[in-house]
Design a protein around this motif. Structure first.
Motif, PDB file in Angstrom:
ATOM      1  N   ASN A  43       3.637  -5.842  13.880  1.00 45.97           N
ATOM      2  CA  ASN A  43       2.376  -6.594  13.934  1.00 45.97           C
ATOM      3  C   ASN A  43       1.210  -5.741  13.473  1.00 45.97           C
ATOM      4  O   ASN A  43       0.320  -6.207  12.756  1.00 45.97           O
ATOM      5  N   GLN A  44       1.206  -4.480  13.878  1.00 45.58           N
ATOM      6  CA  GLN A  44       0.121  -3.574  13.492  1.00 45.58           C
ATOM      7  C   GLN A  44       0.138  -3.339  11.982  1.00 45.58           C
ATOM      8  O   GLN A  44      -0.913  -3.352  11.332  1.00 45.58           O
ATOM      9  N   ILE A  45       1.317  -3.164  11.418  1.00 43.19           N
ATOM     10  CA  ILE A  45       1.421  -2.954   9.973  1.00 43.19           C
ATOM     11  C   ILE A  45       0.972  -4.206   9.225  1.00 43.19           C
ATOM     12  O   ILE A  45       0.277  -4.121   8.214  1.00 43.19           O
ATOM     13  N   GLY A  46       1.352  -5.373   9.730  1.00 36.97           N
ATOM     14  CA  GLY A  46       0.930  -6.618   9.097  1.00 36.97           C
ATOM     15  C   GLY A  46      -0.577  -6.797   9.123  1.00 36.97           C
ATOM     16  O   GLY A  46      -1.188  -7.191   8.123  1.00 36.97           O
ATOM     17  N   THR A  47      -1.185  -6.488  10.254  1.00 38.13           N
ATOM     18  CA  THR A  47      -2.637  -6.605  10.376  1.00 38.13           C
ATOM     19  C   THR A  47      -3.334  -5.629   9.435  1.00 38.13           C
ATOM     20  O   THR A  47      -4.296  -5.990   8.746  1.00 38.13           O
ATOM     21  N   THR A  48      -2.843  -4.399   9.389  1.00 36.58           N
ATOM     22  CA  THR A  48      -3.429  -3.400   8.500  1.00 36.58           C
ATOM     23  C   THR A  48      -3.306  -3.841   7.049  1.00 36.58           C
ATOM     24  O   THR A  48      -4.250  -3.703   6.262  1.00 36.58           O
ATOM     25  N   SER A  49      -2.166  -4.388   6.697  1.00 35.84           N
ATOM     26  CA  SER A  49      -1.954  -4.855   5.321  1.00 35.84           C
ATOM     27  C   SER A  49      -2.914  -5.987   4.970  1.00 35.84           C
ATOM     28  O   SER A  49      -3.490  -6.007   3.874  1.00 35.84           O
ATOM     29  N   GLN A  50      -3.099  -6.927   5.889  1.00 36.53           N
ATOM     30  CA  GLN A  50      -4.025  -8.025   5.638  1.00 36.53           C
ATOM     31  C   GLN A  50      -5.456  -7.526   5.503  1.00 36.53           C
ATOM     32  O   GLN A  50      -6.207  -7.987   4.636  1.00 36.53           O
ATOM     33  N   ASN A  51      -5.840  -6.577   6.351  1.00 33.95           N
ATOM     34  CA  ASN A  51      -7.193  -6.018   6.260  1.00 33.95           C
ATOM     35  C   ASN A  51      -7.404  -5.301   4.939  1.00 33.95           C
ATOM     36  O   ASN A  51      -8.462  -5.437   4.310  1.00 33.95           O
ATOM     37  N   MET A  56      -9.764  -5.089  -0.527  1.00 34.95           N
ATOM     38  CA  MET A  56      -9.585  -4.986  -1.978  1.00 34.95           C
ATOM     39  C   MET A  56     -10.161  -6.204  -2.683  1.00 34.95           C
ATOM     40  O   MET A  56     -10.795  -6.088  -3.740  1.00 34.95           O
ATOM     41  N   GLU A  57      -9.946  -7.381  -2.116  1.00 28.26           N
ATOM     42  CA  GLU A  57     -10.474  -8.606  -2.716  1.00 28.26           C
ATOM     43  C   GLU A  57     -12.005  -8.590  -2.724  1.00 28.26           C
ATOM     44  O   GLU A  57     -12.638  -8.994  -3.703  1.00 28.26           O
TER      45      GLU A  57
END
Length: 79
Positions: A43-51, A56-57
């Protein structure tokens, strides 16, 4: 310096000795703990990836905007 490393290694070996000999009363507890830790880490990796993707966007949108029109008095061109 070397004495500090040897002392630290000895202290860690003594601390880990009795813990390694302990037998868990519930063998499934380890599996459950590892599963929940893995889920939390995922979950932490997913949140970091989304952030990171959102950052970047935002950076792309800021750099791809056309330049602002010039401000100030604009006169008619001379002929």
């Amino acid at each position: 310096m070397r004495l500090a490393h040897v002392t630290l290694a000895a202290a860690l070996a003594l601390a880990a000795g009795p813990a390694g000999a302990q037998v868990l009363s519930n063998p499934n507890a380890t599996n459950q703990a590892l599963t929940s830790e893995s889920t939390a880490r995922g979950n932490q990796i997913g949140t970091t990836s989304q952030n990171n993707a959102a950052r970047m966007e935002m950076q792309r949108s800021q750099t791809s905007q056309p330049p602002a029109p010039p401000t100030g008095a604009v006169g008619a061109p001379r002929r």
